[in-house]
Design a protein around this motif. Structure first.
Motif, PDB file in Angstrom:
ATOM      1  N   LEU A   1       0.852  -1.188   0.000  1.00 31.58           N
ATOM      2  CA  LEU A   1       0.000   0.000   0.000  1.00 31.58           C
ATOM      3  C   LEU A   1       0.888   1.237   0.000  1.00 31.58           C
ATOM      4  O   LEU A   1       1.793   1.364   0.826  1.00 31.58           O
ATOM      5  CB  LEU A   1      -0.907   0.010   1.228  1.00 31.58           C
ATOM      6  CG  LEU A   1      -1.775   1.261   1.427  1.00 31.58           C
ATOM      7  CD1 LEU A   1      -2.828   1.360   0.324  1.00 31.58           C
ATOM      8  CD2 LEU A   1      -2.428   1.250   2.807  1.00 31.58           C
ATOM      9  N   ARG A   2       0.643   2.154  -0.929  1.00 31.63           N
ATOM     10  CA  ARG A   2       1.444   3.376  -1.011  1.00 31.63           C
ATOM     11  C   ARG A   2       1.229   4.251   0.226  1.00 31.63           C
ATOM     12  O   ARG A   2       0.108   4.421   0.697  1.00 31.63           O
ATOM     13  CB  ARG A   2       1.066   4.165  -2.267  1.00 31.63           C
ATOM     14  CG  ARG A   2       1.934   5.413  -2.503  1.00 31.63           C
ATOM     15  CD  ARG A   2       1.492   6.152  -3.741  1.00 31.63           C
ATOM     16  NE  ARG A   2       0.130   6.698  -3.576  1.00 31.63           N
ATOM     17  CZ  ARG A   2      -0.583   7.240  -4.567  1.00 31.63           C
ATOM     18  NH1 ARG A   2      -0.079   7.261  -5.788  1.00 31.63           N
ATOM     19  NH2 ARG A   2      -1.799   7.704  -4.330  1.00 31.63           N
ATOM     20  N   ALA A   3       2.317   4.780   0.763  1.00 29.31           N
ATOM     21  CA  ALA A   3       2.252   5.628   1.952  1.00 29.31           C
ATOM     22  C   ALA A   3       1.514   6.927   1.659  1.00 29.31           C
ATOM     23  O   ALA A   3       1.504   7.435   0.533  1.00 29.31           O
ATOM     24  CB  ALA A   3       3.661   5.932   2.462  1.00 29.31           C
ATOM     25  N   GLY A   4       0.898   7.473   2.710  1.00 25.26           N
ATOM     26  CA  GLY A   4       0.220   8.757   2.609  1.00 25.26           C
ATOM     27  C   GLY A   4       1.078   9.875   3.161  1.00 25.26           C
ATOM     28  O   GLY A   4       2.295   9.720   3.350  1.00 25.26           O
ATOM     29  N   THR A   5       0.455  10.985   3.464  1.00 22.22           N
ATOM     30  CA  THR A   5       1.185  12.157   3.964  1.00 22.22           C
ATOM     31  C   THR A   5       0.868  12.476   5.417  1.00 22.22           C
ATOM     32  O   THR A   5       1.497  13.349   6.008  1.00 22.22           O
ATOM     33  CB  THR A   5       0.860  13.387   3.098  1.00 22.22           C
ATOM     34  OG1 THR A   5      -0.557  13.616   3.100  1.00 22.22           O
ATOM     35  CG2 THR A   5       1.323  13.176   1.658  1.00 22.22           C
ATOM     36  N   SER A   6      -0.104  11.782   6.006  1.00 22.18           N
ATOM     37  CA  SER A   6      -0.443  12.003   7.410  1.00 22.18           C
ATOM     38  C   SER A   6       0.534  11.265   8.317  1.00 22.18           C
ATOM     39  O   SER A   6       1.275  10.381   7.869  1.00 22.18           O
ATOM     40  CB  SER A   6      -1.863  11.510   7.696  1.00 22.18           C
ATOM     41  OG  SER A   6      -2.817  12.142   6.871  1.00 22.18           O
ATOM     42  N   THR A   7       0.539  11.609   9.577  1.00 18.90           N
ATOM     43  CA  THR A   7       1.267  10.832  10.572  1.00 18.90           C
ATOM     44  C   THR A   7       0.278   9.915  11.288  1.00 18.90           C
ATOM     45  O   THR A   7      -0.949  10.108  11.213  1.00 18.90           O
ATOM     46  CB  THR A   7       1.949  11.742  11.604  1.00 18.90           C
ATOM     47  OG1 THR A   7       0.932  12.427  12.375  1.00 18.90           O
ATOM     48  CG2 THR A   7       2.855  12.765  10.926  1.00 18.90           C
ATOM     49  N   VAL A   8       0.810   8.927  11.996  1.00 15.63           N
ATOM     50  CA  VAL A   8      -0.063   8.055  12.793  1.00 15.63           C
ATOM     51  C   VAL A   8      -0.821   8.882  13.826  1.00 15.63           C
ATOM     52  O   VAL A   8      -2.022   8.682  14.057  1.00 15.63           O
ATOM     53  CB  VAL A   8       0.765   6.947  13.482  1.00 15.63           C
ATOM     54  CG1 VAL A   8      -0.132   6.097  14.371  1.00 15.63           C
ATOM     55  CG2 VAL A   8       1.462   6.071  12.444  1.00 15.63           C
ATOM     56  N   ASP A   9      -0.141   9.854  14.433  1.00 20.38           N
ATOM     57  CA  ASP A   9      -0.801  10.721  15.413  1.00 20.38           C
ATOM     58  C   ASP A   9      -1.966  11.472  14.790  1.00 20.38           C
ATOM     59  O   ASP A   9      -3.012  11.678  15.432  1.00 20.38           O
ATOM     60  CB  ASP A   9       0.199  11.711  16.002  1.00 20.38           C
ATOM     61  CG  ASP A   9       1.209  11.043  16.943  1.00 20.38           C
ATOM     62  OD1 ASP A   9       0.931   9.910  17.385  1.00 20.38           O
ATOM     63  OD2 ASP A   9       2.249  11.659  17.222  1.00 20.38           O
TER      64      ASP A   9
ATOM     65  N   ALA B   1      -1.190   6.834   6.679  1.00 18.82           N
ATOM     66  CA  ALA B   1      -0.034   7.487   7.294  1.00 18.82           C
ATOM     67  C   ALA B   1       1.218   7.295   6.443  1.00 18.82           C
ATOM     68  O   ALA B   1       1.184   6.707   5.352  1.00 18.82           O
ATOM     69  CB  ALA B   1       0.172   6.953   8.711  1.00 18.82           C
ATOM     70  N   ASP B   2       2.337   7.786   6.971  1.00 16.63           N
ATOM     71  CA  ASP B   2       3.602   7.785   6.220  1.00 16.63           C
ATOM     72  C   ASP B   2       4.633   6.823   6.793  1.00 16.63           C
ATOM     73  O   ASP B   2       5.824   6.935   6.518  1.00 16.63           O
ATOM     74  CB  ASP B   2       4.189   9.203   6.209  1.00 16.63           C
ATOM     75  CG  ASP B   2       4.409   9.763   7.618  1.00 16.63           C
ATOM     76  OD1 ASP B   2       4.166   9.031   8.613  1.00 16.63           O
ATOM     77  OD2 ASP B   2       4.826  10.933   7.726  1.00 16.63           O
TER      78      ASP B   2
END
Length: 444
Positions: A332-340, A406-407
């Motif tokens: 799955l391609r990473a996103g730009t959000s953080t886990v937090d 998330a990233d």
């Protein structure tokens, strides 16, 4: 004197060329030698150890109405090309008895002992550490289109369970580290600490909530959710049987946040290889791009019926079984959000750290999975651990309901079974959030 695998494969290619059936669309042959060691490690010693070694030869002819797969145990290209009848006493012929150097028991004990020591040293409440291990060394020479291709695969796969006891309660932590390489490629100390932390944390678990809730799924092993519920219906044989994605190429099937590839080139991942089990080079296949369905996973037989070339996903446990369209490493391609960010945007839900086994209808993607290490999310914060629970839904809805990625990409490992054949698969991706899943109950 034992003949080299490459020489046998050359003979096999010649025999298959001479005996190619009328109307044959494609052929692939394979000559293989393997050595597998599996067992259980607990209390500083190995038990239930099993050592399997063997050689096999296979010939596969793809026809318009299906395929013929012929195989024999041992190195016998003529028998495989002719009729594939096993000959008594031939299994493992010439396979030798010595394990590869990296699988020597002294080396294995050192790594497993370090993992157990790290888990026990984490906290006095750790009462038991059990490690099931599988080590494999496999060499295959594949004959396809008059050319020979060689693939050498190593696998080290662990299933670790830690039991913690305290305050009259018992809790279990699970972890499944794996690598396409020697056991030394697994960070034993980190793995021991992580699985022990999960078990000890579980001693304070509260009952899990029940109902439809947002679920934040951890990266790595959590990608089993996408692998099982969303990607099995994209395998060529399932598409031919009329899966929910048949006839959907080019259409929106997921949130625009979602891009999924199947990639056998991920370094160190357990589903990686140079060539699939029909001799097709391993290359990434885009399945979903920005929410749009772009491709299927095929072998020679399913691709010939769907139109187009094989995607290089023909896989089998050994050459004695026929290849099937199977996943390699689901990414799955990473996103730009953080886990937090994902957690903070979740008012009330659960965080699923380890997604375990369950039930899946492969053609539709309907599923129920176990969450063995989970937490409550309350007012945008991860709070208390929860007791083992389940998450249920359908793969098609999960893809559309993913509303945050998330990233923090993590490479995880799993085993996948299909029609009696088990293969290692990588699950590679970041933490994601599904807007609504049924937590608790059976979902059906």
């Amino acid at each position: 004197m034992e003949r080299p695998l490459r020489a046998v494969a050359g003979e096999l290619a010649g025999e298959m060329r001479r005996r190619r059936p009328a109307g044959c669309l494609a052929t692939s042959g394979a000559v293989q030698a393997w050595h597998r060691t599996s067992g259980r490690f607990a209390e500083g010693r190995v038990s239930d150890i099993s050592v399997q070694q063997g050689q096999g030869t296979s010939a596969r002819y793809v026809l318009r109405d299906g395929y013929r797969h012929r195989s024999v145990a041992g190195l016998d290209p003529l028998a495989a090309a002719l009729d594939g009848r096993d000959r008594p006493g031939q299994a493992g012929a010439g396979a030798g008895t010595a394990a590869p150097a990296w699988m020597e028991i002294s080396s294995v004990l050192a790594v497993l002992g370090e993992l157990e020591a790290a888990a026990r040293g984490f906290d006095p409440s750790v009462a038991q550490v059990v490690i099931d291990f599988e080590l494999s060394d496999q060499t295959t020479v594949l004959a396809r289109d008059g050319r020979l291709y060689e693939d050498h695969r190593l696998l080290s796969y662990l299933t670790v369970r830690v039991i913690a006891r305290g305050g009259g309660r018992v809790a279990t932590g699970f972890y499944t580290p794996g690598v396409s390489g020697p056991l030394s490629g697994i960070d034993a100390r980190s793995a021991g600490v992580e699985v022990a932390r999960r078990a000890v944390t579980g001693l304070a678990a509260r009952p899990a909530p029940v109902g439809r809730l947002p679920v934040v799924v951890a990266g790595g092993r959590g990608m089993v959710l996408l692998h099982e519920a969303c990607c099995h219906p994209l395998e060529g044989d399932e598409v031919l049987r009329g899966s929910v994605y048949a006839g959907m190429l080019g259409k929106d099937v997921a949130s625009p946040l979602v891009t999924i590839t199947d990639d056998p080139t991920v370094a160190g991942a357990v589903g990686s290889f140079a060539y699939d089990d029909e001799g097709t080079p391993g290359t990434p296949t885009t399945l979903i791009e920005d929410g749009v369905l772009r491709g299927f996973l095929t072998d020679q037989e399913s691709s010939s019926r769907l139109g187009g070339a094989s995607s290089g996903n023909g896989r089998c446990t050994t050459v004695l079984q026929p290849p099937q369209p199977r996943m390699t490493n689901t990414c799955l391609r990473a996103g730009t959000s953080t886990v937090d960010d994902l957690v903070a945007g979740t008012e009330s839900g659960i965080f699923a750290q380890h997604v375990g086994g369950g039930e899946v209808i492969e053609s539709t993607g309907e599923f129920t999975f176990r969450v063995t290490n989970g937490f409550l999310i309350e007012n945008g914060r991860i709070t208390d651990p929860i007791e083992e629970t389940t998450i249920s839904g359908t793969g098609t809805q999960v893809l559309r309901d993913i509303n945050g990625i998330a990233d923090d990409t993590v490479v995880g490992a799993a085993k996948c079974g299909k029609f009696g054949q088990w293969v290692p698969v990588g699950v590679v991706g970041p933490t994601l959030r599904v807007g609504s899943l049924l937590v608790g109950g059976t979902g059906r």
